[in-house]
Design a protein around this motif. Structure first.
Motif, mmCIF file in Angstrom:
data_model
loop_
_atom_site.group_PDB
_atom_site.id
_atom_site.type_symbol
_atom_site.label_atom_id
_atom_site.label_comp_id
_atom_site.label_asym_id
_atom_site.label_seq_id
_atom_site.Cartn_x
_atom_site.Cartn_y
_atom_site.Cartn_z
ATOM 1 N N ARG A 176 0.793 -1.228 0.000
ATOM 2 C CA ARG A 176 0.000 0.000 0.000
ATOM 3 C C ARG A 176 0.827 1.281 0.000
ATOM 4 N NH1 ARG A 176 -3.369 -0.773 5.211
ATOM 5 N NH2 ARG A 176 -3.927 1.382 4.774
ATOM 6 N N PHE A 177 2.030 1.232 0.563
ATOM 7 C CA PHE A 177 2.814 2.452 0.754
ATOM 8 C C PHE A 177 4.247 2.280 0.261
ATOM 9 C CE2 PHE A 177 -0.157 2.143 4.428
ATOM 10 C CZ PHE A 177 -1.033 3.143 4.024
ATOM 11 N N LYS A 178 4.900 3.400 0.083
ATOM 12 C CA LYS A 178 6.343 3.381 -0.159
ATOM 13 C C LYS A 178 6.991 3.200 1.216
ATOM 14 C CE LYS A 178 10.197 6.080 -1.807
ATOM 15 N NZ LYS A 178 10.686 7.395 -2.191
ATOM 16 N N VAL A 179 7.849 2.192 1.343
ATOM 17 C CA VAL A 179 8.474 1.881 2.628
ATOM 18 C C VAL A 179 9.967 1.706 2.413
ATOM 19 C CG1 VAL A 179 8.518 0.294 4.596
ATOM 20 C CG2 VAL A 179 6.383 0.629 3.317
ATOM 21 N N ASP A 180 10.763 2.356 3.264
ATOM 22 C CA ASP A 180 12.204 2.131 3.226
ATOM 23 C C ASP A 180 12.817 2.353 4.605
ATOM 24 O OD1 ASP A 180 12.397 4.919 3.515
ATOM 25 O OD2 ASP A 180 13.461 5.236 1.657
ATOM 26 N N MET A 181 14.020 1.825 4.754
ATOM 27 C CA MET A 181 14.842 2.094 5.923
ATOM 28 C C MET A 181 15.933 3.035 5.419
ATOM 29 S SD MET A 181 15.374 1.514 9.197
ATOM 30 C CE MET A 181 14.483 0.018 9.619
ATOM 31 N N PHE A 182 15.756 4.321 5.740
ATOM 32 C CA PHE A 182 16.689 5.352 5.276
ATOM 33 C C PHE A 182 17.788 5.497 6.323
ATOM 34 C CE2 PHE A 182 18.112 9.766 5.142
ATOM 35 C CZ PHE A 182 18.544 9.830 3.826
ATOM 36 N N LEU A 189 14.890 -7.033 7.488
ATOM 37 C CA LEU A 189 14.516 -6.144 6.380
ATOM 38 C C LEU A 189 13.872 -6.928 5.243
ATOM 39 C CD1 LEU A 189 17.706 -3.886 6.282
ATOM 40 C CD2 LEU A 189 15.395 -3.108 6.827
ATOM 41 N N GLY A 190 14.512 -8.017 4.838
ATOM 42 C CA GLY A 190 14.033 -8.801 3.704
ATOM 43 C C GLY A 190 12.675 -9.440 3.948
ATOM 44 N N ASP A 191 12.499 -10.011 5.136
ATOM 45 C CA ASP A 191 11.212 -10.646 5.457
ATOM 46 C C ASP A 191 10.056 -9.657 5.395
ATOM 47 O OD1 ASP A 191 12.421 -13.103 5.858
ATOM 48 O OD2 ASP A 191 12.320 -13.014 8.057
ATOM 49 N N ARG A 192 10.347 -8.400 5.673
ATOM 50 C CA ARG A 192 9.309 -7.364 5.695
ATOM 51 C C ARG A 192 9.187 -6.623 4.364
ATOM 52 N NH1 ARG A 192 11.051 -8.864 10.222
ATOM 53 N NH2 ARG A 192 9.923 -8.642 12.185
ATOM 54 N N GLY A 193 10.079 -6.919 3.430
ATOM 55 C CA GLY A 193 10.030 -6.275 2.121
ATOM 56 C C GLY A 193 10.479 -4.828 2.148
ATOM 57 N N ILE A 194 11.372 -4.487 3.085
ATOM 58 C CA ILE A 194 11.800 -3.103 3.261
ATOM 59 C C ILE A 194 13.064 -2.830 2.454
ATOM 60 C CG2 ILE A 194 12.580 -1.371 4.924
ATOM 61 C CD1 ILE A 194 10.986 -2.950 7.057
ATOM 62 N N LYS A 195 13.006 -1.797 1.645
ATOM 63 C CA LYS A 195 14.159 -1.342 0.867
ATOM 64 C C LYS A 195 15.161 -0.666 1.811
ATOM 65 C CE LYS A 195 15.414 2.163 -2.491
ATOM 66 N NZ LYS A 195 14.953 3.399 -3.111
ATOM 67 N N LEU A 196 16.447 -0.976 1.654
ATOM 68 C CA LEU A 196 17.506 -0.317 2.409
ATOM 69 C C LEU A 196 18.037 0.833 1.566
ATOM 70 C CD1 LEU A 196 19.414 -0.213 4.855
ATOM 71 C CD2 LEU A 196 20.905 -1.800 3.611
ATOM 72 N N ASP A 197 18.002 2.032 2.106
ATOM 73 C CA ASP A 197 18.430 3.242 1.402
ATOM 74 C C ASP A 197 19.546 3.890 2.218
ATOM 75 O OD1 ASP A 197 18.595 5.435 -0.239
ATOM 76 O OD2 ASP A 197 16.533 6.091 0.068
ATOM 77 N N LEU A 198 20.755 3.936 1.661
ATOM 78 C CA LEU A 198 21.923 4.468 2.370
ATOM 79 C C LEU A 198 22.370 5.801 1.793
ATOM 80 C CD1 LEU A 198 24.088 1.220 2.523
ATOM 81 C CD2 LEU A 198 22.888 2.276 4.432
ATOM 82 N N ASP A 199 22.575 6.767 2.659
ATOM 83 C CA ASP A 199 23.244 8.013 2.296
ATOM 84 C C ASP A 199 24.563 8.035 3.067
ATOM 85 O OD1 ASP A 199 21.279 8.915 0.625
ATOM 86 O OD2 ASP A 199 20.961 10.806 1.667
ATOM 87 N N ILE A 200 25.664 8.178 2.343
ATOM 88 C CA ILE A 200 26.982 8.173 2.966
ATOM 89 C C ILE A 200 27.595 9.544 2.750
ATOM 90 C CG2 ILE A 200 29.257 7.088 2.995
ATOM 91 C CD1 ILE A 200 27.801 4.543 1.921
ATOM 92 N N TYR A 201 28.004 10.151 3.858
ATOM 93 C CA TYR A 201 28.507 11.522 3.835
ATOM 94 C C TYR A 201 29.982 11.550 4.206
ATOM 95 C CZ TYR A 201 23.483 12.265 4.343
ATOM 96 O OH TYR A 201 22.126 12.229 4.180
ATOM 97 N N TYR A 202 30.744 12.330 3.444
ATOM 98 C CA TYR A 202 32.160 12.521 3.753
ATOM 99 C C TYR A 202 32.560 13.893 3.264
ATOM 100 C CZ TYR A 202 37.230 12.228 3.442
ATOM 101 O OH TYR A 202 38.568 12.481 3.569
ATOM 102 N N GLU A 203 33.168 14.648 4.129
ATOM 103 C CA GLU A 203 33.693 15.943 3.741
ATOM 104 C C GLU A 203 35.189 15.936 4.025
ATOM 105 O OE1 GLU A 203 33.203 20.624 4.846
ATOM 106 O OE2 GLU A 203 31.475 19.317 5.016
ATOM 107 N N PRO A 204 36.010 15.868 2.955
ATOM 108 C CA PRO A 204 37.460 15.809 3.184
ATOM 109 C C PRO A 204 37.952 17.100 3.834
ATOM 110 C CG PRO A 204 36.981 16.108 0.855
ATOM 111 C CD PRO A 204 35.669 15.902 1.545
ATOM 112 N N PRO A 205 38.985 16.975 4.649
ATOM 113 C CA PRO A 205 39.535 18.183 5.285
ATOM 114 C C PRO A 205 40.161 19.099 4.241
ATOM 115 C CG PRO A 205 40.945 16.291 5.692
ATOM 116 C CD PRO A 205 39.728 15.777 4.986
ATOM 117 N N GLU A 206 40.112 20.399 4.529
ATOM 118 C CA GLU A 206 40.760 21.358 3.632
ATOM 119 C C GLU A 206 42.248 21.417 3.939
ATOM 120 O OE1 GLU A 206 38.881 25.156 3.799
ATOM 121 O OE2 GLU A 206 36.966 24.398 3.074
#
Length: 146
Positions: free
Chosen positions: A93-99, A121-138
């Motif tokens: 019924r809905f869009k579902v994810d683990m962000f 996650l798989g048993d529940r049909g949940i999409k895994l959505d990863l955001d990976i952040y990195y800011e290199p030092p100046e």
């Protein structure tokens, strides 16, 4: 391998017909935030309220130092219903994810999820959505190192 600086996880549901009260009852847990389509929503908190364009329900772990992602995901899912028929209906019924957000403080880092957490996650049909952040030092001259 260096450590992950911090991580966070949020189980998210969205959809035009989403009723936060019904979803809360079916899942057996309270959301961190939820709104019905057409209701006023204040997000981010320092912005004026606006009308929600769709229904939304989110349960978040918060931010934790280090690589806690596996624990955060498992904890969220274990606090909710284990009835897979309910999950099947909800992901239909809905869009579902683990962000998930992962913040790196050095390059060449990695993380892993255990088989039991991946099964949750798989048993529940949940999409895994990863955001990976990195800011290199100046560098000293204000430019990013090559």
């Amino acid at each position: 391998m260096a450590e992950i600086a911090q991580s966070s996880a949020s189980l998210r549901f969205s959809g035009d017909d989403l009723d936060p009260i019904e979803l809360t009852r079916l899942l057996g847990g309270e959301p961190t935030s939820a709104v019905r389509k057409g209701d006023l929503r204040t997000y981010p908190p320092n912005q004026p309220p606006r009308i929600a364009l769709h229904g939304f329900w989110r349960l978040s772990s918060g931010y934790e130092k280090g690589d806690q992602l596996d624990h955060q995901i498992a904890t969220i899912l274990k606090t909710l219903t284990s009835d897979l028929a309910i999950w099947a209906d909800l992901v239909r019924r809905f869009k579902v994810d683990m962000f998930c957000g992962v913040w790196l403080d050095e390059g060449n880092q990695g993380l892993g999820l255990t088989a039991p957490t991946l099964k949750l996650l798989g048993d529940r049909g949940i999409k895994l959505d990863l955001d990976i952040y990195y800011e290199p030092p100046e560098s000293e001259d204000g430019l990013e190192p090559e």
